[in-house]
Scaffold this active site. Structure first.
Site, PDB file in Angstrom:
ATOM      1  CD  GLU A  44      26.426  23.275  44.930  1.00 55.63           C
ATOM      2  OE1 GLU A  44      27.011  24.135  46.355  1.00 55.63           O
ATOM      3  OE2 GLU A  44      25.288  23.694  44.199  1.00 55.63           O
ATOM      4  CE  LYS A 119      27.823  27.537  46.397  1.00 56.55           C
ATOM      5  NZ  LYS A 119      27.259  27.210  46.573  1.00 56.55           N
ATOM      6  CB  CYS A 161      26.950  26.810  42.542  1.00 59.04           C
ATOM      7  SG  CYS A 161      24.930  26.816  42.375  1.00 59.04           S
TER       8      CYS A 161
END
Length: 284
Positions: A44, A119, A161
């Protein structure tokens, strides 16, 4: 005996300097290609990590911008697939929202974009006196989960993440056929030292998948230091490759025969009681 595919997991220290970051990432990709990796994972924020939301927004590009074009060329030149996790994307709604997406892009060895996952779980956390993040203040949540993609290493499920804290997402990807779950990340030192490895191993064990997590490491700028410890976990939950301090690479072979053996020996997927989950306290 068939050769097992080799994957490489990158660890970098991104800064607001996009040119410097590209040079560092490209060097790792070329090194991994020379070692015979078929798929290279970057973390990321591989493109940059801004010092504040204004800088983060100002540096963002579209998927058709020059930076992604350079990575497509890199994939072609090296003949490898690239997992580019956490690209700061100016989407089609940029002009109206002035907000970005945190986008995990998958390129094949011809440089073609084969998947883009935005995300879905945004990192808004407040650890008093230690960590303060509000990703939702400048980032749009992604609208959908992306189906696993067939790659030379296996079927890849895309996440980013903070998504690792939501087992519902990984279970959905596994049910859709994922053999490798990937979590490109930029964990802080506080959260990483406590939760990083245990979360990733849990996702591997409960889904009986490989888990690949490329990570930011070290001081990204004056206000931020990242935890590092990029790693690969096998379907039994064993850490089979790991970076430690500083930028670099770790490598792992993906053994899908072993994965399917683990699933046969402990067939948890067929034991799931989907007829019961989510029904606690509901009237019959």
């Amino acid at each position: 005996m068939a050769t097992k595919p080799l994957v490489a997991v990158g660890q970098v220290t991104s800064t607001p300097d996009k040119e410097r970051n590209f040079a560092a990432c490209a060097g790792l990709v070329r090194e991994a290609a020379q070692r015979g990796a078929c798929l290279v994972f970057l973390p990321e924020g591989f493109d940059y990590i801004g010092c504040n939301p204004a800088q983060t927004l100002g540096l963002a590009e579209g998927l058709d911008g020059p930076l992604m074009g350079r990575y497509a060329e890199l994939a072609r030149d090296c003949g490898v697939w690239l997992s580019l996790g956490g690209f700061h994307e100016r989407g089609r709604d940029w002009e109206t929202t002035q907000r970005i997406y945190n986008c995990h892009v998958l390129l094949d060895s011809m440089g073609r974009r084969v998947a883009a996952y935005r995300k879905t779980h945004l990192c808004d956390v407040e650890l008093e006196g230690r960590v303060s993040m509000k990703e939702s203040s400048f980032t749009n949540a992604g609208p959908e989960i992306v189906a696993p993609v067939s790659t030379p290493a296996g079927k890849l499920g895309l996440s980013i993440c903070y998504d690792v804290r939501f087992p519902e997402l990984s279970l959905a990807l596994q049910r859709a056929g994922a053999e490798i779950l990937t979590y490109p990340s930029a964990f802080t030192v506080h959260t990483g030292s406590a939760h990083w490895e245990v979360l990733l191993r849990a996702r591997a064990i409960e889904n009986q998948c490989y888990v690949v997590a490329a990570a930011q490491t070290g001081q990204n700028h004056e206000q931020r230091t990242s935890y590092g410890h990029s790693l690969v976990v096998d379907p039994w939950g064993a850490v089979v490759a790991q970076c430690h301090e500083g930028p670099g690479l770790c490598y792992a072979e993906i053994d899908l025969e072993y994965l399917h053996r683990v699933r046969r020996e402990i067939p948890v997927q067929s034991h799931r009681r989907h007829d019961l989950y989510g029904t606690i306290g509901l009237a019959p």
